[in-house]
Enzyme design. Structure first.
Site, PDB file in Angstrom:
ATOM      1  N   TRP A  94       0.891  -1.282  -0.128  1.00 42.54           N
ATOM      2  CA  TRP A  94       0.145  -0.033  -0.037  1.00 42.54           C
ATOM      3  C   TRP A  94       0.807   1.298  -0.036  1.00 42.54           C
ATOM      4  O   TRP A  94       1.905   1.612   0.695  1.00 42.54           O
ATOM      5  CB  TRP A  94      -0.980  -0.011   1.161  1.00 42.54           C
ATOM      6  CG  TRP A  94      -1.635   1.237   1.197  1.00 42.54           C
ATOM      7  CD1 TRP A  94      -2.635   1.912   0.319  1.00 42.54           C
ATOM      8  CD2 TRP A  94      -1.485   2.616   1.991  1.00 42.54           C
ATOM      9  NE1 TRP A  94      -3.038   3.034   0.794  1.00 42.54           N
ATOM     10  CE2 TRP A  94      -2.273   3.360   1.765  1.00 42.54           C
ATOM     11  CE3 TRP A  94      -0.344   2.764   3.077  1.00 42.54           C
ATOM     12  CZ2 TRP A  94      -2.298   4.702   2.188  1.00 42.54           C
ATOM     13  CZ3 TRP A  94      -0.375   3.864   3.699  1.00 42.54           C
ATOM     14  CH2 TRP A  94      -1.189   4.997   3.566  1.00 42.54           C
ATOM     15  N   GLU A 127      -2.978  -2.734  -2.394  1.00 39.20           N
ATOM     16  CA  GLU A 127      -4.168  -2.360  -1.931  1.00 39.20           C
ATOM     17  C   GLU A 127      -4.641  -0.867  -2.426  1.00 39.20           C
ATOM     18  O   GLU A 127      -3.853   0.084  -2.359  1.00 39.20           O
ATOM     19  CB  GLU A 127      -3.690  -2.251  -0.112  1.00 39.20           C
ATOM     20  CG  GLU A 127      -4.927  -1.762   0.532  1.00 39.20           C
ATOM     21  CD  GLU A 127      -4.655  -1.696   1.935  1.00 39.20           C
ATOM     22  OE1 GLU A 127      -3.404  -1.942   2.272  1.00 39.20           O
ATOM     23  OE2 GLU A 127      -5.377  -0.991   2.825  1.00 39.20           O
ATOM     24  N   LYS A 142      -7.082   2.591  -2.735  1.00 42.47           N
ATOM     25  CA  LYS A 142      -7.810   3.753  -1.833  1.00 42.47           C
ATOM     26  C   LYS A 142      -8.549   4.762  -2.780  1.00 42.47           C
ATOM     27  O   LYS A 142      -7.907   5.014  -3.675  1.00 42.47           O
ATOM     28  CB  LYS A 142      -6.556   3.948  -0.906  1.00 42.47           C
ATOM     29  CG  LYS A 142      -7.202   5.165   0.232  1.00 42.47           C
ATOM     30  CD  LYS A 142      -6.290   5.020   1.445  1.00 42.47           C
ATOM     31  CE  LYS A 142      -6.626   6.056   2.556  1.00 42.47           C
ATOM     32  NZ  LYS A 142      -5.689   5.911   3.713  1.00 42.47           N
ATOM     33  N   ASP A 148      -9.599  -2.934   1.466  1.00 38.47           N
ATOM     34  CA  ASP A 148      -9.803  -2.445   2.607  1.00 38.47           C
ATOM     35  C   ASP A 148     -11.194  -1.927   2.708  1.00 38.47           C
ATOM     36  O   ASP A 148     -11.560  -0.921   1.913  1.00 38.47           O
ATOM     37  CB  ASP A 148      -8.714  -1.348   3.056  1.00 38.47           C
ATOM     38  CG  ASP A 148      -8.695  -0.887   4.227  1.00 38.47           C
ATOM     39  OD1 ASP A 148      -9.698  -0.308   4.694  1.00 38.47           O
ATOM     40  OD2 ASP A 148      -7.593  -0.820   4.632  1.00 38.47           O
ATOM     41  N   HIS A 169     -11.895   1.995   2.460  1.00 33.65           N
ATOM     42  CA  HIS A 169     -10.953   2.522   1.363  1.00 33.65           C
ATOM     43  C   HIS A 169     -11.858   3.127   0.053  1.00 33.65           C
ATOM     44  O   HIS A 169     -11.397   3.083  -0.968  1.00 33.65           O
ATOM     45  CB  HIS A 169      -9.805   1.790   0.866  1.00 33.65           C
ATOM     46  CG  HIS A 169      -8.856   1.853   1.867  1.00 33.65           C
ATOM     47  ND1 HIS A 169      -7.444   1.343   1.567  1.00 33.65           N
ATOM     48  CD2 HIS A 169      -8.524   2.490   2.987  1.00 33.65           C
ATOM     49  CE1 HIS A 169      -6.638   1.661   2.340  1.00 33.65           C
ATOM     50  NE2 HIS A 169      -7.390   2.207   3.398  1.00 33.65           N
ATOM     51  N   HIS A 223      -8.548  -6.044   4.113  1.00 29.57           N
ATOM     52  CA  HIS A 223      -8.166  -5.375   5.407  1.00 29.57           C
ATOM     53  C   HIS A 223      -9.692  -5.290   5.892  1.00 29.57           C
ATOM     54  O   HIS A 223     -10.448  -4.056   5.800  1.00 29.57           O
ATOM     55  CB  HIS A 223      -7.446  -4.261   5.155  1.00 29.57           C
ATOM     56  CG  HIS A 223      -5.978  -4.436   5.078  1.00 29.57           C
ATOM     57  ND1 HIS A 223      -5.315  -3.324   4.947  1.00 29.57           N
ATOM     58  CD2 HIS A 223      -5.280  -5.342   4.931  1.00 29.57           C
ATOM     59  CE1 HIS A 223      -3.922  -3.980   4.782  1.00 29.57           C
ATOM     60  NE2 HIS A 223      -4.129  -5.116   4.991  1.00 29.57           N
ATOM     61  N   ASP A 280     -12.379   7.077   6.391  1.00 27.43           N
ATOM     62  CA  ASP A 280     -11.228   6.023   6.534  1.00 27.43           C
ATOM     63  C   ASP A 280     -10.843   6.143   7.964  1.00 27.43           C
ATOM     64  O   ASP A 280      -9.527   6.136   7.753  1.00 27.43           O
ATOM     65  CB  ASP A 280     -10.547   5.874   5.435  1.00 27.43           C
ATOM     66  CG  ASP A 280      -9.481   4.791   5.409  1.00 27.43           C
ATOM     67  OD1 ASP A 280      -9.675   3.848   5.938  1.00 27.43           O
ATOM     68  OD2 ASP A 280      -8.317   5.060   5.053  1.00 27.43           O
ATOM     69  N   ASP A 308     -10.567   3.809  10.329  1.00 23.17           N
ATOM     70  CA  ASP A 308     -10.032   2.695  10.987  1.00 23.17           C
ATOM     71  C   ASP A 308     -10.299   2.373  12.538  1.00 23.17           C
ATOM     72  O   ASP A 308      -9.608   2.091  13.181  1.00 23.17           O
ATOM     73  CB  ASP A 308      -8.398   2.745  10.793  1.00 23.17           C
ATOM     74  CG  ASP A 308      -8.146   2.827   9.386  1.00 23.17           C
ATOM     75  OD1 ASP A 308      -8.098   1.670   8.774  1.00 23.17           O
ATOM     76  OD2 ASP A 308      -7.527   3.702   8.750  1.00 23.17           O
ATOM     77  N   ASP A 358      -7.454  -4.487   9.950  1.00 21.70           N
ATOM     78  CA  ASP A 358      -6.729  -3.202   9.874  1.00 21.70           C
ATOM     79  C   ASP A 358      -7.555  -2.071  10.448  1.00 21.70           C
ATOM     80  O   ASP A 358      -8.394  -1.391   9.927  1.00 21.70           O
ATOM     81  CB  ASP A 358      -6.228  -2.887   8.303  1.00 21.70           C
ATOM     82  CG  ASP A 358      -5.706  -1.614   8.100  1.00 21.70           C
ATOM     83  OD1 ASP A 358      -5.089  -1.050   8.749  1.00 21.70           O
ATOM     84  OD2 ASP A 358      -5.274  -1.016   6.905  1.00 21.70           O
TER      85      ASP A 358
HETATM   86  C1  RNT Z   1      -3.841   2.654   4.895  1.00 23.54           C
HETATM   87  C2  RNT Z   1      -3.871   1.424   4.450  1.00 23.54           C
HETATM   88  C3  RNT Z   1      -2.926   0.533   4.779  1.00 23.54           C
HETATM   89  C4  RNT Z   1      -2.517   0.832   6.340  1.00 23.54           C
HETATM   90  C5  RNT Z   1      -1.327   0.005   6.848  1.00 23.54           C
HETATM   91  C6  RNT Z   1      -0.642   0.361   8.147  1.00 23.54           C
HETATM   92  O1  RNT Z   1      -5.042   3.432   4.373  1.00 23.54           O
HETATM   93  O2  RNT Z   1      -5.231   0.827   5.008  1.00 23.54           O
HETATM   94  O3  RNT Z   1      -3.401  -0.710   4.815  1.00 23.54           O
HETATM   95  O4  RNT Z   1      -3.568   0.880   7.404  1.00 23.54           O
HETATM   96  O5  RNT Z   1      -0.644  -0.546   5.893  1.00 23.54           O
HETATM   97 ZN    ZN Z   2      -5.482  -1.164   4.815  1.00 17.43          ZN
END
Ligand code: RNT
Ligand code: ZN
Length: 421
Positions: A187, A228, A230, A261, A264, A288, A296, A298, A328
């Site tokens: 990523w 990955e 986004k 993810d 994302h 993720h 986003d 998390d 994640d």
């Molecule tokens: C960031 C991505 C990525 C990170 C990690 C730490 O937006 O989701 O996966 O969260 O690599």
């Molecule tokens: Zn991620």
């Protein structure tokens, strides 16, 4: 809770599910074979042990300042052991490159090798768990302007390409040493804050950089690459080089794993619906699993409709061996080890619930056009006694039942976490 009470509640639940044609024993057997890849970065707010730059360079952010953050790899491993003991089943560790151990020496990211991860590998081996890996393309002076693999400067690009190459080799060694395939996930944060004129050139550069990183053939039994996408990040609100379309195209053409993810995409867009589409064109994918709140963000994974849909899609499609499940999230506002545990248990529990679904019946209703029954049945399933099966599964797998783990967490907090500066 008393063992006898857990057992008798389970027997009743087992009967109830059997009436629907669902075999609870089989569901638990299948679940026991599904590893969740636990992300190391929940333990220290994506800090790592290198301390070269700010997390915000990468457009991600952990908020909160709850005490007890792990300060070194030994503390992080101790915290992870706590999480693993509370997450029923056998899981994996997902490590980022900035969690290397160099005994105080400064080792640049294009110079890292497996020697810097020996302790992690030995630790994983001693626990009998597998490991996944991630190059770190953020928190570094060479990423401070928000560009890495798509950078306009060839020298900077080369540095990050070499980091990617080094990480795949580390992944390969991890896979060899632990005897289970390492998934190395790429990523990068690259993108622009504001209106962007040339959306093409950075993408062309990213494609070339990826081609250079992946040029070396590596045995897929040892290491597999994931990429990955986004939609946006902090500081890359208007344009992200590695968009969904970019990586989907790249993965299909180059036989890579696509990493989806959950945070994302557009806030109203969910990843569950993407699984059956991309798996028609890709061998495997990585998830993720995260929880975005308005953006986003998390947040810790919990039993949301989104999580339910993700688990259902994996199980209904019989994709358990083609979907690698990673977590994640990074929440620094609550006990970090508890945050990890809550998210891990939520994921495992949701997979169990999905495995307890009488999917064939639902499929028949749908095929017959009986959408009334389909909807009615799906609603009824939501109150079936899956909690009793979950409790039993936790007990049978030496993880704590119900909120008992919180008592252990309070002990760990007062004896270990609160002793840290
Ligand atoms: C960031 C991505 C990525 C990170 C990690 C730490 O937006 O989701 O996966 O969260 O690599
Ligand atoms: Zn991620």
């Amino acid at each position: 809770m008393k063992q006898a009470a857990i057992e008798s509640a389970y027997r009743l639940a087992q009967e109830r599910y059997a009436e629907l044609g669902v075999d609870t024993e089989k569901a638990m057997r299948v679940l026991a074979g599904v590893p969740i890849s636990l992300h190391c970065w929940q333990g220290d707010d994506v800090g790592g042990f290198e301390n070269q730059g700010s997390l915000a360079d990468g457009g991600i952010m952990a908020t909160g300042n709850y005490p007890g953050k792990a300060r070194n790899a030994d503390e992080l491993r101790a915290d992870l052991e706590e999480v693993l003991s509370m997450a029923p089943g056998r899981h994996r560790l997902n490590l980022h490159a900035i969690y290397l151990e160099t005994d105080g020496r400064r080792v640049e990211r294009d110079q890292i090798d497996v020697a810097h991860f020996e302790r992690w590998i030995d630790w994983a081996k001693s626990l009998g768990i597998g490991m996944d890996f991630n190059p770190t393309f953020f928190a570094h002076p060479k990423a401070a302007d928000g560009f890495t693999l798509a950078h306009g400067d060839e020298g900077i690009r080369r540095f990050w390409i070499d980091h990617g190459i080094a990480c795949r080799r580390i992944g390969q060694e991890i896979g060899r040493r632990l005897g289970t395939t390492c998934i190395t996930n790429f990523w990068i944060p690259d993108g622009y804050k504001d209106v962007t004129v040339d959306r093409l050139a950075p993408r062309r550069r990213l494609r070339e950089s990826l081609d250079a990183i992946f040029a070396e053939p590596i045995d897929p039994a040892l290491n597999r690459d994931a990429i990955e996408s986004k939609l946006f990040g902090i500081g890359s609100e208007s344009y992200v080089v590695g968009s969904h379309e970019f990586y989907l195209g790249y993965a299909v053409r180059n036989n890579k794993l696509l990493c989806l993810d959950a945070g994302h995409f557009h806030p109203t867009e969910t990843i569950a619906d993407k699984i059956s589409s991309v798996l028609l064109f890709l061998e495997e994918i990585l998830l993720h699993v995260s929880r975005g709140v308005r953006w986003d963000s998390d947040h810790v994974v919990t039993a949301t409709d989104d999580l339910r849909a993700i688990a259902e899609e994996i199980v209904r499609g019989e994709f358990l061996d083609r979907v690698h499940i990673g977590l994640d999230f990074f929440d620094a506002s609550i006990n970090r080890v508890a945050a990890w545990t809550i998210g891990a248990r939520a994921m495992i529990r949701q997979l169990l619930i999905a495995l307890l679904e009488p999917t064939e019946q639902l499929r028949e209703m749908e095929a017959a056009g009986d959408f009334t029954s389909r909807l009615a049945m799906i609603e009824e399933l939501k109150t079936l006694p899956f909690g009793a099966v979950w409790d039993y599964y936790c007990m049978a797998n030496d993880a704590m039942v119900g909120a008992d783990w919180l008592i252990e967490m309070q002990r760990y907090e007062s004896e270990v976490l609160s002793q840290r500066e």
